[in-house]
Design an enzyme around this catalytic site. Structure first.
Site, PDB file in Angstrom:
ATOM      1  N   HIS A 119       3.650  -2.421   6.061  1.00 16.14           N
ATOM      2  CA  HIS A 119       2.564  -2.603   7.028  1.00 16.14           C
ATOM      3  C   HIS A 119       1.408  -3.372   6.393  1.00 16.14           C
ATOM      4  CE1 HIS A 119       1.228   0.812   4.648  1.00 16.14           C
ATOM      5  NE2 HIS A 119      -0.002   0.607   5.094  1.00 16.14           N
ATOM      6  N   ASP A 121      -2.884  -3.109   6.722  1.00 15.22           N
ATOM      7  CA  ASP A 121      -3.812  -2.050   7.115  1.00 15.22           C
ATOM      8  C   ASP A 121      -4.375  -2.323   8.510  1.00 15.22           C
ATOM      9  OD1 ASP A 121      -3.522  -0.538   4.812  1.00 15.22           O
ATOM     10  OD2 ASP A 121      -5.104  -1.604   3.749  1.00 15.22           O
ATOM     11  N   HIS A 270       2.379  -4.313   2.733  1.00 19.22           N
ATOM     12  CA  HIS A 270       2.616  -3.506   1.542  1.00 19.22           C
ATOM     13  C   HIS A 270       3.360  -2.227   1.894  1.00 19.22           C
ATOM     14  CE1 HIS A 270      -1.304  -2.085   3.078  1.00 19.22           C
ATOM     15  NE2 HIS A 270      -0.993  -0.915   2.544  1.00 19.22           N
ATOM     16  N   ARG A 287     -10.009   3.698  -1.087  1.00 24.07           N
ATOM     17  CA  ARG A 287      -9.953   2.320  -0.590  1.00 24.07           C
ATOM     18  C   ARG A 287     -11.186   1.977   0.227  1.00 24.07           C
ATOM     19  NH1 ARG A 287      -5.643   1.709   4.477  1.00 24.07           N
ATOM     20  NH2 ARG A 287      -6.726   3.132   5.899  1.00 24.07           N
TER      21      ARG A 287
END
Length: 314
Positions: A119, A121, A270, A287
């Site tokens: 996917h 983000d 990723h 993150r």
């Protein structure tokens, strides 16, 4: 290779990823260093930094040197309350219990096919984040690697007739596509229905900075290629997602405490690790995402929002 700004750029694979040396991300970065990092990011799609000493404030300050940090509406209890731009990935462990599942069932339902975990983000949003900066606080002594794939290389690797075909396609990206519902009462499905986000994006996105064509597809959000039958869509998606994640376009990163990965969320997909669930070791990551823009296709048509709102910016 050492750039004019004095940073080292060491490619990590043939197409994707580079390790960056000679930079203290917690310190002040002059404009030349920022420009060199940005150039390396656009070339290699994901950058890796070792032995960094970032706290939450420095993490957000670093992000601001490259764009607008996204402010998240909701986060779990593990995320720092005073920094709404920082999301702690240990929050993911809370979700299973919140919706009546143990961790193993949660992971199984989210990753029930080999390609589902890949996917970008927040890919179902009308404005997916431009980039993500992820830092490792605590990692297991083994396992827990993350893998990225280069969507520009994946597009370029298609045959010319298939590239022309893909250029004209659009696809619906929807939150929860990668989740397999339970047979009985499913609180998570109800949550997805109440907080649904969906957009129509071009299957081939033009990168707003480099002009590269990107095979903008993944297994976690893409629901349906438009204007073809459901059966045709399933087969086309399988082909395109397999192309997007071919091993030769990927790079795998071994995390250490203090490691930082900075990736172009427009040009990569990723795969988070799935090999630590049986290990009794914590894995705590933080993150910060940078606000992105609305994707455009080869025909200059923008994406269209179906439901849900754009990400918040700080």
């Amino acid at each position: 290779m050492t750039t004019d700004a004095g940073i080292e750029v060491r490619p990590a694979s043939g197409h994707t990823g580079a390790e960056i040396g000679g930079v203290d991300l917690a310190g002040p970065l002059d404009d030349a260093v920022v420009a060199a990092i940005r150039a390396a990011l656009l070339r290699w799609k994901v950058l890796f930094f070792r032995d960094q000493r970032l706290d939450h404030a420095a993490h957000v300050a670093l992000a601001r040197r490259f764009g607008e940090p996204v402010t998240l509406r909701s986060r779990g209890k593990a995320s720092p309350p005073d920094f709404p731009q920082v999301e702690t990935t240990a929050d993911r462990l809370e979700l299973a219990g919140r919706y009546g599942m143990d961790r193993d069932e949660w992971l199984e339902r989210r990753r029930h096919t080999l390609l589902r975990g890949w996917h970008c983000d927040h890919g179902a949003r009308i404005d997916p984040p431009a980039a993500t900066i992820l830092r490792a606080e605590t990692v297991p002594p083994y396992g827990g690697d993350t893998t990225w794939s280069n969507l520009a290389a994946a597009y370029a690797g298609l045959s010319e007739p298939v590239r022309r075909f893909a250029d004209g396609l659009r696809a619906e990206h929807r939150l929860g596509v990668g989740y397999r519902p339970r047979a009985d009462h499913d609180a998570y499905v109800r949550h997805l229905q109440d907080h649904q986000v969906a957009s129509v994006h071009p299957l081939v996105r033009v990168h707003p900075e480099t002009g590269e064509r990107l095979l903008f597809v993944n297994g976690y959000y893409v629901d349906q290629i438009l204007d073809v039958s459901r059966a045709e869509s399933l087969r086309l998606l399988e082909m395109f997602v397999e192309q997007a994640t071919r091993p030769e376009y990927t790079v795998r990163f071994r995390w250490e405490p203090g490691s930082v990965a900075f990736w172009d969320n427009r040009a990569t997909v990723h795969l988070a690790p799935a090999d630590t669930g049986h290990l009794d070791f914590p894995r705590v990551m933080h993150r910060v995402m940078l606000a992105g823009d609305v994707p455009y296709g080869v025909d200059d048509r923008p994406s269209e929002a179906l439901t849900g709102s754009p990400l918040h910016r700080s």
